[in-house]
Design an enzyme around this catalytic site. Sequence first.
Site, short mmCIF file in Angstrom:
data_model
loop_
_atom_site.label_atom_id
_atom_site.label_comp_id
_atom_site.label_asym_id
_atom_site.label_seq_id
_atom_site.Cartn_x
_atom_site.Cartn_y
_atom_site.Cartn_z
CB THR A 176 -1.00 -0.05 1.17
OG1 THR A 176 -1.70 -1.30 1.08
CG2 THR A 176 -2.04 1.06 1.08
CG HIS A 177 4.55 0.97 0.21
ND1 HIS A 177 5.62 0.12 0.28
CD2 HIS A 177 3.90 0.83 1.38
CE1 HIS A 177 5.63 -0.50 1.46
NE2 HIS A 177 4.58 -0.10 2.13
CG LEU A 178 -1.32 3.49 -3.80
CD1 LEU A 178 -2.80 3.82 -3.80
CD2 LEU A 178 -0.93 2.77 -5.08
#
Lengths: 295, 592
Positions: free
Chosen positions: B518-520
Site C-alpha cells: 500500500t505504498h502509493l
Amino acid sequence: MFLSRTKKGAISFRPVITFNRWMTGRPAPTKAKIGLRNRPALGSLADSSLDMPMRRRTFLVSLATWLVGTTSLTRARMIHGHAPWSPYPNSAPELVRPGPWQFFTLDEARAMEAIVDRIIPPDPETPGGKDAGCAVFIDRQLKGPYGASQNLYTLGPFTKGTKEQGPQSELTPGELYRKGLAALNKHCTSTHGGKSFVELSPTEQDDVLRKIEAGEIKFEGVDAQGFFSALLKDVPEGFFSDPIHGGNRDMVGWKMIGFPGIRYDYRDWVSRHNERYPLPPVSIAGRSDWTPAKS
Amino acid sequence: MVRKLPRKDVVIIGLGWTGSIMAYELADAGLDVIAIERGPWRNTATDYPPGYAADELRYRIRHELFLSPSQTTFTFRNKMSQTALPIRSWGAFMPPNGVGGGGVHWNAETWRFLPSDFVLKTHLTERYGASFLPEDMTIQDWGVTYDELEPHYDRFEYLCGTSGQAGNIKGTIMEGGNPFEGPRSRPYPNPPQDQPFSHTLFGKAARDLGYKPFPQPSGNMSRPYQNPLGVRLGPCTYCGFCEWFGCGNYSKASPQTTILPVLVRKPNFSARDNSEVVRIDLDSSGKRAAGVTFVDAAGEEWEQPADLVVLSAYTIFNVQLLLLSGIGKAYDPAANTGVIGRNFTHQTTSDVVSFFDPAKFVFNPFIASGAIGMCIDEFNGDNFDHGPHGFVGGGYVGQVQTNGRPIETTPVPEGTPLWGAQWKKAVKENYQSALKPGTGVHGSMYSYRDVYVDLDPTYKDRFNRPLARITMDFHDNEIKQNKFLTDKFAEIFQAMGAKHVQKEYRKAPYDITKYQTTHLCGGAIMGSDPNTSALNRYLQSWDVPNLFVMGASAFPQNAGYNPTGTVAALAYWAADAIRSKYLKNPGQLINA
Ligand SMILES: Cc1cc2nc3c(=O)[nH]c(=O)nc-3n(C[C@H](O)[C@H](O)[C@H](O)COP(=O)(O)OP(=O)(O)OC[C@H]3O[C@@H](n4cnc5c(N)ncnc54)[C@H](O)[C@@H]3O)c2cc1C
Ligand code: SF4
C-alpha cells in the site's frame, strides 16, 4: 487577523446512529434483512429500522447502500480532552455454533459437503473438508456480509473488463453459489443418467470438478470457472481460519501443518533455531481440553 | 442547509500518521487544532485486544480495519486507451480508514531513502547522461535534501522506538548495519529484534556471497521503550499477526502507541471521527482555503472554517480532494500540462518462494513480526553501476518473516494441483520448511507521463462524486529492474540450501487484483517549479498558500523503500517550516 487563539469546548451533536463495522463474517442483523432476495434497492431506506433523521439531505440518498446492513452502532463523535472509551464496543467476535443451515437449502448443503470433501479429501491422519466444517463455514459466510457483497462497491454500470481490472460481476457470492450449485446439479443429472452430484462416486465427482476447472464444462447462466474459483478460495479458508467461524473444527487444519494458532508470545522460542515448536494450537475460542464436555 | 461550526486555527483532514504528527506539532505551537477523520476512533485495548486480534479471516481476508469499497473506491485501467472499471474489492493495495490510518495495521518497516533519491534526476543525469533515461520517464528532484531531512527522520525513529542497527553514524560505517545508508546523527533507539532461523541462514548465505546483510529497521519493539513524548511501548512477542492487524500488545509503533495518548489530552486539540471531508473550501479569491466541508455519519453536512488547512488523507485521497476542490491545475497527459495527478507511482515488488528439505529444516514461520527482516541494500537506488544493465532504480531484498498465517501462507511448489489429495499433502509437507518472505523484492517505481490520477467520467461514490481514476502500467525499465533483483535474491536462497526456488517476477500489465504494497505515491508532488509540482519544498500548495499537503503524494517518484519514514520526516519538516517561518508571516514561503 490570523489565528484566533480562542479555546472552544466540545460541540455537542445530536446523537445519530450509524454503522462502522464493515467486514465481520458474522451474520447481518435480522432486521436489515440482507438476504439474497431482499436486498434493499439503492436509495430505499423505507423499511430499514435505522434511526435516521427524517429530513433528507443531499447526501442521504446515496448513503443508503453504505449504511444499510452493517452491524454495529457508532455515531460521529467529538473527541476532546480524553480518548473515548467504552468497554469492548461491538468488536468481540461471535462464535459460530453448529445448528441448522442458514444459507443453503438441504439439497445445496449436501452437495456442498460432497464438494468440500473433494477439494480437501479426508486421509488417515486428517479429516477432509466436510468433517472439518468447511460447508458450515461457507454457509455462515454466505449468510453474512460476505455473501451479499455488503462491503464491496456494487454500483454499475457493469462491464466485463480485462483480467487485470478484477472481477466485475453483478452476482454476489450468495447468488454465485445458489446459481452455481443449481447448474452443477443440472449438469450432473443430464450427463450421468439422472444422478445428482452427491450420487456420483468420488472419482466421478473429481472428474466433473476437474473439467469445470479446465473450462471443459460450461454452465448455463453462470460462469462455471468463476464458481470453481470461489470454491478454491472459500474451502481452504474454512479449513484454516479460526474455528470460531465454523470451519477448522477442533483445529484439524492447524494440527495438520503445525500452526499453533493464536499463541501470541514466542519470545522464548524465536532464538531456538531449527527446533520444532512443541505446543499444540489454541484458538480464539480456547481449546476443547480446557473446557471439557460435561460427562 | 450546511451548518457552520466555530472557526479554528487549523483543520487537519485525516488523523493517520501524518495527521497525528501535524496535529501534535501545531497544537504544541499553541494553535487551536481540529482533526476530522473519515473512519472510527480506534483503541488498542478495546478494538484489537490480544484475545481476538489474531483472526486471519476477519482482518486479513475480510479487511475489517480498512476502508470499505462500498464507502469509496477507485477506477483502474492500464492504458489511456482503455475504459477504467471500478475496483470492487481491494487487491493491489488496501486503503486505511479510521484514527491512526495505516499506522494501525502497517508492518512498521521503517526506512530512510538514500541521499541520491532526493536529487534523482540530477544524480542519474550526471552519472549516466540524460539519454540513459527512458524518454517518457518524468522523474524529478524533490527540492529537499537528505541532510535537511535527517533530523526529522531521527525524530520519527525515536518517536517510534525503531529497532535497528545503524550502518553509518556521521560518516563512520558501522559493522552489521547498512553501509549504504545516508549518515545518521545517532544510533537507532533500540537494538534489532531477535532473528529467527531463516534470517540467520539468509545473513550467512548473503555474507558468503560478498554482500553486507543487516537487520531491517523495525517499528516492532525489541525491548520495552518510552518515547520522547513519555508514551510507553511493550516488547514485541513475535506473534505473527502484525501487518493487516492492530497490535493488541502496544508493541508496534502507531499513532495510538506513540502520539495520540498525549495529543488527545491537549486542551487545544479536538477530533471528530466518522466524518468525511468532501471538499476544501476556498474563499472568493480562490487563492485561500477557508476551511473544509464534511459529512458526518448521518449524512449531515458541516462547514469547518479554519485559517490553515492540512490535507493528510493518504496519497490518492489527497489527490482526489484537490481535484474535487478545484485546487491547482489538473494534469493532462496528452498536453503534458497541469500538476494534480501527475507522477503517480506505486512499487515494483516480487516474490521468491523457496522450498527446503522438510527433514532438515524447521522454520516455525509463525514466529514472526511485521518488520523483522534480514536484508541487503547492494541493489537499491544507485548503489550499483547501472551502466551495463540498461535500467535505473532498484530495491532492497530480504528474508522478512512476517507470518505463518495458514490461509495466506501455505506455499506449495509450482505444478502442484490446486486442490485434492496432492494439494493437501504438499501443504502439509512444506508448511514448516518453505520460505515465503513477507516483503521479498521491494523495488522502486519511477514516474512516467502516462501513469497518473484523474477523475472518472462514469463511476461515482456514495456522495455521487466522481471516483478517482488510476491509469497505471509497468514500464520496461521496472520490468528489467525486477528481473535483475529477483534473480539476485533467488541466488541467496539457493546458497542457503533450498532444494527448489520459485521466482515470481513482476510482469506487465500491472494487475489491480494482486496485493503488492500500500505504498502509493505521487499525484501532488513537491518540487521547485510550480509548472511541474503541486507543492513547494515545504509541502505548501503553490496555489493556496494556507494549505499544506502531507503524505507520499508529495514523492516525485517512488524509491526502493517503504515510504513511511520519509512521509513522517517530511511531515516534521513541514511542521517545522510552519512553526518557524509561516506563523510569523503567513503566506507563500517560496517565491516561484
Ligand atoms: C498493510 C499495510 C502495510 C504497510 N506496511 C508499511 C511498512 O512496513 N512500512 C512503511 O513505511 N509503510 C507501510 N505501509 C504504508 C503506511 O501505512 C503509510 O505510508 C502511512 O500510513 C501513510 O500515512 P498518511 O498519514 O499519509 O496516511 P494514513 O496513515 O493512511 O492516514 C490517512 C487518514 O486519513 C483519513 N481520511 C482519508 N480521506 C479522508 C477524508 N476525505 N476525510 C477525513 N479523513 C480522511 C483516513 O481514514 C486515514 O485515517 C503499509 C500500509 C498497509 C496498508
Ligand atoms: S508481531 Fe509484535 S508488533 Fe506485531 S502485532 Fe505481534 S506483538 Fe505486535
